[in-house]
Design a protein around this motif. Sequence first.
Motif, short mmCIF file in Angstrom:
data_model
loop_
_atom_site.label_atom_id
_atom_site.label_comp_id
_atom_site.label_asym_id
_atom_site.label_seq_id
_atom_site.Cartn_x
_atom_site.Cartn_y
_atom_site.Cartn_z
N PRO A 112 19.63 -11.35 -16.19
CA PRO A 112 20.56 -12.32 -15.59
C PRO A 112 19.82 -13.59 -15.16
N GLU A 113 20.47 -14.71 -15.34
CA GLU A 113 19.90 -15.98 -14.89
C GLU A 113 21.00 -16.70 -14.13
N PHE A 114 20.94 -16.59 -12.82
CA PHE A 114 22.03 -17.12 -12.00
C PHE A 114 21.82 -18.60 -11.74
N SER A 115 22.78 -19.39 -12.17
CA SER A 115 22.74 -20.82 -11.88
C SER A 115 24.17 -21.33 -11.82
N ILE A 116 24.40 -22.30 -10.97
CA ILE A 116 25.74 -22.87 -10.86
C ILE A 116 26.10 -23.62 -12.13
N ALA A 117 25.11 -24.26 -12.73
CA ALA A 117 25.37 -25.08 -13.91
C ALA A 117 25.74 -24.21 -15.12
N ARG A 118 25.07 -23.09 -15.29
CA ARG A 118 25.31 -22.27 -16.49
C ARG A 118 25.19 -20.78 -16.15
N PRO A 119 26.17 -20.23 -15.42
CA PRO A 119 26.10 -18.81 -15.09
C PRO A 119 26.39 -17.95 -16.32
N LEU A 120 25.62 -16.90 -16.52
CA LEU A 120 25.87 -15.93 -17.58
C LEU A 120 25.79 -14.55 -16.96
N ARG A 121 26.90 -13.86 -16.95
CA ARG A 121 26.95 -12.54 -16.34
C ARG A 121 26.39 -11.52 -17.33
N VAL A 122 25.52 -10.65 -16.84
CA VAL A 122 24.98 -9.56 -17.66
C VAL A 122 25.41 -8.24 -17.05
N GLU A 123 26.05 -7.41 -17.86
CA GLU A 123 26.53 -6.11 -17.41
C GLU A 123 25.99 -5.02 -18.33
N ILE A 124 26.02 -3.79 -17.84
CA ILE A 124 25.67 -2.65 -18.68
C ILE A 124 26.89 -1.75 -18.79
N GLU A 125 27.28 -1.49 -20.02
CA GLU A 125 28.43 -0.64 -20.31
C GLU A 125 27.94 0.74 -20.74
N THR A 126 28.57 1.78 -20.20
CA THR A 126 28.27 3.15 -20.62
C THR A 126 29.58 3.85 -20.97
#
Length: 231
Positions: free
Chosen positions: A105-119
């Motif tokens: 994950p790289e949290f930034s206001i300008a370019r947030p990208l959510r990373v999740e793990i699916e099982t």
Amino acid sequence: LKGHPFMRQPLESNGPGSVNRFHPACVEMDINGKNEALEYISEKKELTDVILTGVTPDNLDQVGEAINEIRIMDHIVCVRICLNHILSDPASLTGEQVDLLISLPEFSIARPLRVEIETWVVLSGDIHPQARILIEKLNQKGIHTYTNVPLIGGVNDDPEIMLGLAHALRQTGLEFHHVYVGGLPIQEELEHKTGIKPADTRTVIDIASKIRTDCSGREIPLYVNWTPRGE
């Protein structure tokens, strides 16, 4: 059912072989064919979510590379990593591999990208006792983990079994995300081979009533069925 890829049914209009376009806004991307998949995803501006499939502890480096390329695609807001090892065999991930997941994950206001793990899970016994330690660590670092459950006739289409599974998921730190009533390839495959039918409406209502009565709000899943347009 062990090791079965619980993938979704594609839409009629699909992408290259490494892409399963199962919803207008979401695709499954096979990490082993990421180059052609990434080209397709970059061109489809209506997409918002990418699910990475074919992921194992041994190819997490490729996952990192793919997410770095997806990160620059303005239309993608979430990447889900389908990695059942964190549930069934958490010891198979080394400390370095866990650190790699945490760094994604790289949290930034300008370019947030959510990373999740699916099982994916069918029974509470599918969850390794040590999975909670790893999942707590991932959750603390901002990587949301959740599970999907396919209803399988004669296996888990029972209110008491599903209640036990809901409790086990809550104790492990996983969000109980979706219950798939029908339409998954594995459900259709079992119906074809064994005659096992999808759970009927009465069974689904009984399961929902039991979980609603005995579980906290955070243990209650969403219920999903299939239409030609996806979920």
